[in-house]
Scaffold this motif. Structure first.
Motif, PDB file in Angstrom:
ATOM      1  N   ALA A  13       0.934  -1.248   0.065  1.00 13.19           N
ATOM      2  CA  ALA A  13      -0.023  -0.137   0.137  1.00 13.19           C
ATOM      3  C   ALA A  13       0.846   1.472  -0.199  1.00 13.19           C
ATOM      4  CB  ALA A  13      -0.973  -0.138   1.235  1.00 13.19           C
ATOM      5  N   ALA A  14       1.873   1.287   0.839  1.00 10.84           N
ATOM      6  CA  ALA A  14       2.779   2.464   0.912  1.00 10.84           C
ATOM      7  C   ALA A  14       3.492   2.690  -0.430  1.00 10.84           C
ATOM      8  CB  ALA A  14       3.589   2.245   2.104  1.00 10.84           C
ATOM      9  N   LEU A  15       3.905   1.761  -1.098  1.00  8.92           N
ATOM     10  CA  LEU A  15       4.708   1.489  -2.281  1.00  8.92           C
ATOM     11  C   LEU A  15       3.909   1.867  -3.254  1.00  8.92           C
ATOM     12  CD1 LEU A  15       6.966   1.474  -4.046  1.00  8.92           C
ATOM     13  CD2 LEU A  15       6.441  -0.947  -4.422  1.00  8.92           C
ATOM     14  N   THR A  16       2.514   1.712  -3.341  1.00  8.44           N
ATOM     15  CA  THR A  16       1.587   1.966  -4.574  1.00  8.44           C
ATOM     16  C   THR A  16       1.414   3.528  -4.176  1.00  8.44           C
ATOM     17  OG1 THR A  16       0.727  -0.043  -4.546  1.00  8.44           O
ATOM     18  CG2 THR A  16      -0.779   1.784  -5.323  1.00  8.44           C
ATOM     19  N   GLN A  17       1.164   4.005  -2.829  1.00  4.71           N
ATOM     20  CA  GLN A  17       0.876   5.305  -2.521  1.00  4.71           C
ATOM     21  C   GLN A  17       2.151   6.179  -3.152  1.00  4.71           C
ATOM     22  OE1 GLN A  17      -1.773   6.692  -1.582  1.00  4.71           O
ATOM     23  NE2 GLN A  17      -0.962   8.633  -1.553  1.00  4.71           N
ATOM     24  N   GLN A  18       3.211   5.933  -3.079  1.00  7.04           N
ATOM     25  CA  GLN A  18       4.271   6.662  -3.240  1.00  7.04           C
ATOM     26  C   GLN A  18       4.495   6.719  -4.840  1.00  7.04           C
ATOM     27  OE1 GLN A  18       8.101   5.490  -1.607  1.00  7.04           O
ATOM     28  NE2 GLN A  18       7.442   5.325   0.426  1.00  7.04           N
ATOM     29  N   ILE A  19       4.205   5.566  -5.591  1.00  2.00           N
ATOM     30  CA  ILE A  19       4.098   5.745  -7.025  1.00  2.00           C
ATOM     31  C   ILE A  19       3.072   6.701  -7.400  1.00  2.00           C
ATOM     32  CG2 ILE A  19       3.568   4.549  -9.094  1.00  2.00           C
ATOM     33  CD1 ILE A  19       4.972   2.032  -7.600  1.00  2.00           C
ATOM     34  N   LYS A  20       1.650   6.696  -6.982  1.00  2.00           N
ATOM     35  CA  LYS A  20       0.815   7.314  -7.432  1.00  2.00           C
ATOM     36  C   LYS A  20       1.191   8.975  -7.044  1.00  2.00           C
ATOM     37  CE  LYS A  20      -4.059   8.615  -6.214  1.00  2.00           C
ATOM     38  NZ  LYS A  20      -5.147   8.245  -5.187  1.00  2.00           N
ATOM     39  N   GLU A  21       1.690   9.415  -6.030  1.00  2.00           N
ATOM     40  CA  GLU A  21       2.280  10.747  -5.727  1.00  2.00           C
ATOM     41  C   GLU A  21       3.331  11.189  -6.346  1.00  2.00           C
ATOM     42  OE1 GLU A  21       3.493  10.627  -1.279  1.00  2.00           O
ATOM     43  OE2 GLU A  21       1.390  10.318  -0.613  1.00  2.00           O
ATOM     44  N   LEU A  22       3.959  10.119  -7.104  1.00  2.00           N
ATOM     45  CA  LEU A  22       5.268  10.536  -7.916  1.00  2.00           C
ATOM     46  C   LEU A  22       4.582  10.937  -9.155  1.00  2.00           C
ATOM     47  CD1 LEU A  22       8.375  10.569  -8.399  1.00  2.00           C
ATOM     48  CD2 LEU A  22       8.155   8.166  -9.397  1.00  2.00           C
ATOM     49  N   LEU A  23       3.575  10.078  -9.566  1.00  2.00           N
ATOM     50  CA  LEU A  23       3.092  10.305 -10.832  1.00  2.00           C
ATOM     51  C   LEU A  23       2.130  11.798 -10.693  1.00  2.00           C
ATOM     52  CD1 LEU A  23       1.683   7.063 -12.082  1.00  2.00           C
ATOM     53  CD2 LEU A  23       3.357   8.343 -13.192  1.00  2.00           C
ATOM     54  N   GLU A  24       1.387  12.131  -9.829  1.00  2.00           N
ATOM     55  CA  GLU A  24       0.607  13.261  -9.782  1.00  2.00           C
ATOM     56  C   GLU A  24       1.310  14.369  -9.360  1.00  2.00           C
ATOM     57  OE1 GLU A  24      -2.119  12.225  -6.500  1.00  2.00           O
ATOM     58  OE2 GLU A  24      -3.499  11.177  -8.031  1.00  2.00           O
ATOM     59  N   SER A  25       2.715  14.385  -9.026  1.00  2.00           N
ATOM     60  CA  SER A  25       3.701  15.309  -8.929  1.00  2.00           C
ATOM     61  C   SER A  25       4.323  16.032 -10.127  1.00  2.00           C
ATOM     62  CB  SER A  25       4.685  14.957  -7.618  1.00  2.00           C
ATOM     63  OG  SER A  25       5.548  14.038  -8.086  1.00  2.00           O
ATOM     64  N   HIS A  26       4.342  15.277 -11.033  1.00  2.00           N
ATOM     65  CA  HIS A  26       4.821  15.654 -12.229  1.00  2.00           C
ATOM     66  C   HIS A  26       3.657  16.247 -12.941  1.00  2.00           C
ATOM     67  CE1 HIS A  26       8.156  13.114 -10.936  1.00  2.00           C
ATOM     68  NE2 HIS A  26       9.033  13.459 -11.898  1.00  2.00           N
ATOM     69  N   PRO A  27       3.968  17.647 -13.394  1.00  2.00           N
ATOM     70  CA  PRO A  27       2.861  18.321 -14.365  1.00  2.00           C
ATOM     71  C   PRO A  27       2.606  17.668 -15.672  1.00  2.00           C
ATOM     72  CG  PRO A  27       4.558  19.796 -13.380  1.00  2.00           C
ATOM     73  CD  PRO A  27       4.974  18.459 -13.209  1.00  2.00           C
ATOM     74  N   GLU A  28       3.738  17.020 -16.372  1.00  2.00           N
ATOM     75  CA  GLU A  28       3.492  16.546 -17.735  1.00  2.00           C
ATOM     76  C   GLU A  28       2.513  15.094 -17.729  1.00  2.00           C
ATOM     77  OE1 GLU A  28       7.670  14.696 -16.115  1.00  2.00           O
ATOM     78  OE2 GLU A  28       6.279  16.568 -15.929  1.00  2.00           O
ATOM     79  N   PHE A  29       2.360  14.577 -16.729  1.00  2.00           N
ATOM     80  CA  PHE A  29       1.405  13.538 -16.536  1.00  2.00           C
ATOM     81  C   PHE A  29      -0.102  14.115 -16.119  1.00  2.00           C
ATOM     82  CE2 PHE A  29       5.427  11.146 -15.608  1.00  2.00           C
ATOM     83  CZ  PHE A  29       5.417  10.278 -16.674  1.00  2.00           C
ATOM     84  N   GLN A  30      -0.239  15.415 -15.701  1.00  2.00           N
ATOM     85  CA  GLN A  30      -1.472  15.754 -15.357  1.00  2.00           C
ATOM     86  C   GLN A  30      -2.142  16.206 -16.402  1.00  2.00           C
ATOM     87  OE1 GLN A  30      -2.502  14.869 -12.316  1.00  2.00           O
ATOM     88  NE2 GLN A  30      -0.584  13.757 -12.561  1.00  2.00           N
ATOM     89  N   PHE A  31      -1.732  16.468 -17.663  1.00  2.00           N
ATOM     90  CA  PHE A  31      -2.237  16.988 -18.872  1.00  2.00           C
ATOM     91  C   PHE A  31      -1.501  16.181 -20.192  1.00  2.00           C
ATOM     92  CE2 PHE A  31      -3.180  19.656 -22.467  1.00  2.00           C
ATOM     93  CZ  PHE A  31      -4.554  19.777 -22.635  1.00  2.00           C
ATOM     94  N   VAL A  32      -2.190  15.153 -20.378  1.00  2.00           N
ATOM     95  CA  VAL A  32      -1.752  14.228 -21.535  1.00  2.00           C
ATOM     96  C   VAL A  32      -2.941  13.993 -22.622  1.00  2.00           C
ATOM     97  CG1 VAL A  32       0.145  13.064 -20.207  1.00  2.00           C
ATOM     98  CG2 VAL A  32      -2.236  12.153 -20.244  1.00  2.00           C
ATOM     99  N   ARG A  33      -2.300  14.095 -23.785  1.00  2.00           N
ATOM    100  CA  ARG A  33      -3.305  13.586 -24.964  1.00  2.00           C
ATOM    101  C   ARG A  33      -2.867  12.197 -25.564  1.00  2.00           C
ATOM    102  NH1 ARG A  33      -4.348  17.061 -29.222  1.00  2.00           N
ATOM    103  NH2 ARG A  33      -6.556  17.004 -29.006  1.00  2.00           N
TER     104      ARG A  33
END
Length: 412
Positions: A10-30
């Motif tokens: 659960a902790a690892l998954t949460q860290q991966i999630k936070e890592l993805l959500e912290s990068h702007p390039e993954f917050q607006f993709v087409r």
């Protein structure tokens, strides 16, 4: 996090999630791909995959977003999905949370078609109450189509068989490609300026959505709507629907079906029409005879006033003889015209495909295409047929084929 430190799933998954959500390039993709496994649940949320080659991306489209989108995913559509990348913690997979979805290629055309359809429907162009009935016995029919395709030939064949006395007008037009819309509109206007046609068929054979696209043009739709005579749309195959079909007064699944639609369905009605023509001819001839008699009477009165008595008597005798000859000629003409009409009626009865039905024969037609079956070579095992009897019809399926004189059959 230290390399040797033990961490829970659960902790690892949460860290991966936070890592993805912290990068702007993954917050607006087409992302572009093919829609697969599209499905929606009672909640109104959509779930589907985007696939490109061997790669697959899971996608989520929540109800609050989906209800505002003009397009929703369909399996096989190529689309561009816009949204953000994050991790679904329960399954430990990353997925695209879709905020907007736009189709490409054929899907884009279908979206454009649906939007135009909704617009014209709101304006009342599809309103059933404004659609006009077809004339029961048209004397002149116009056809807007290409003069080079099979459509024009097929319509002529059907009309020659079912209604050979109608006058047929071809209004040639392009039915595909550049300039097709303008050509179709010009042909419709030419038919109206000509003034003879009582109904017009606008027709084209089958094709892809792109091939039929000119019949989805707003300009043509408004031209059909404004046409002063009833319009029958026969574009594509039975499963093809265009904007022209919705605007026209009547829609036929095929061009051949359109030719059948505009011709009389009741042979008795046609015979009644011919009898009406006979009565009308008789009345017109009688009126001419009465007018001639009145003119003779007026001339006799003038002669009585302007000539000696013996000359008047001579003229009267000659006029009586002329009247007798006119009576005989009129009677002979009426007999000849009545015989001609009776011959036309007999010819019509012989030409009618339904005449032999009263004698125990039947007609077979392919249930899918509506084409008459004239030979066993046109049949196949499992083919659905519609059998026409004198007092009705029945559907059946070919289970066996046997040629005359072969002594055997083909069974399925």
């Amino acid at each position: 996090m230290l390399g040797g430190e033990v961490i829970g799933v659960a902790a690892l998954t949460q860290q991966i999630k936070e890592l993805l959500e912290s990068h702007p390039e993954f917050q607006f993709v087409r992302v572009r791909g093919e829609v697969t496994n599209a499905r929606t649940y009672a909640s109104g949320h959509w779930y589907f995959n985007l696939r490109e080659g061997e790669a697959t991306l899971r996608c989520v489209l929540f109800r609050g977003t989906a209800q505002w989108l003009p397009y929703l995913p369909n399996d096989g559509d190529e689309v561009i999905a816009t949204g953000s990348i994050s991790v679904y913690e329960r399954d430990g997979v990353y997925q695209l949370y879709v905020e907007f979805l736009e189709p490409l290629g054929d899907g884009a055309l279908r979206l454009q078609l649906e939007q135009l359809k909704q617009k014209l429907e709101r304006e009342g162009l599809f309103d059933p109450s404004r659609k006009r009935a077809l004339p029961p016995l048209p004397r002149c029919i116009a056809v807007v189509t290409s003069p080079h395709g099979a459509v024009w030939h097929d319509i002529q064949i059907v009309l020659r068989r079912r209604y050979p006395y109608v006058h047929l007008i071809l209004a040639p037009a392009r039915v595909q490609g550049d300039g097709a819309v303008e050509s179709l509109i010009a042909a419709l206007e030419a038919v109206q300026l000509d003034g003879r046609a009582e109904v017009v068929i606008i027709a084209r054979g089958g094709g892809s959505l792109e091939d039929l696209w000119c019949f989805n043009d707003e300009r043509l739709a408004r031209a059909v709507f404004a046409c002063r005579i009833p319009v029958v749309s026969a574009v594509g195959h039975q499963t093809d629907w265009t904007i022209c079909d919705f605007v026209a007064d009547h829609r036929a699944p095929t061009p051949s079906a359109a030719a059948e639609l505009v011709t009389p369905h009741d042979r008795l009605a046609l015979l009644s029409w011919l009898a009406g023509l006979d009565n009308r001819l008789h009345d017109l001839m009688q009126q001419r005879f009465e007018r001639a008699r009145e003119q003779v009477g007026h001339l006799a009165q003038r002669l009585n006033r302007a000539a000696p008595r013996h000359r008047v008597d001579n003229f009267r005798q000659r006029l009586d003889q002329s009247a007798q000859r006119l009576d005989r000629a009129l009677a002979q003409r009426l007999v000849a015209e009545r015989q001609r009409l009776q011959a036309l009626v007999r010819e019509l009865e012989l030409l009618s495909p339904y005449g032999p039905l009263a004698r125990g024969y039947l007609l077979a037609e392919d249930a899918a295409s509506g084409q008459l079956v004239r030979s066993i070579d046109e049949l196949a095992i499992g083919q659905r047929l519609r059998l026409h009897f004198n007092d009705g019809r029945a559907d059946t399926v070919v289970e066996a084929l046997q040629r005359e004189g072969t002594g055997g059959g083909t069974h399925g």
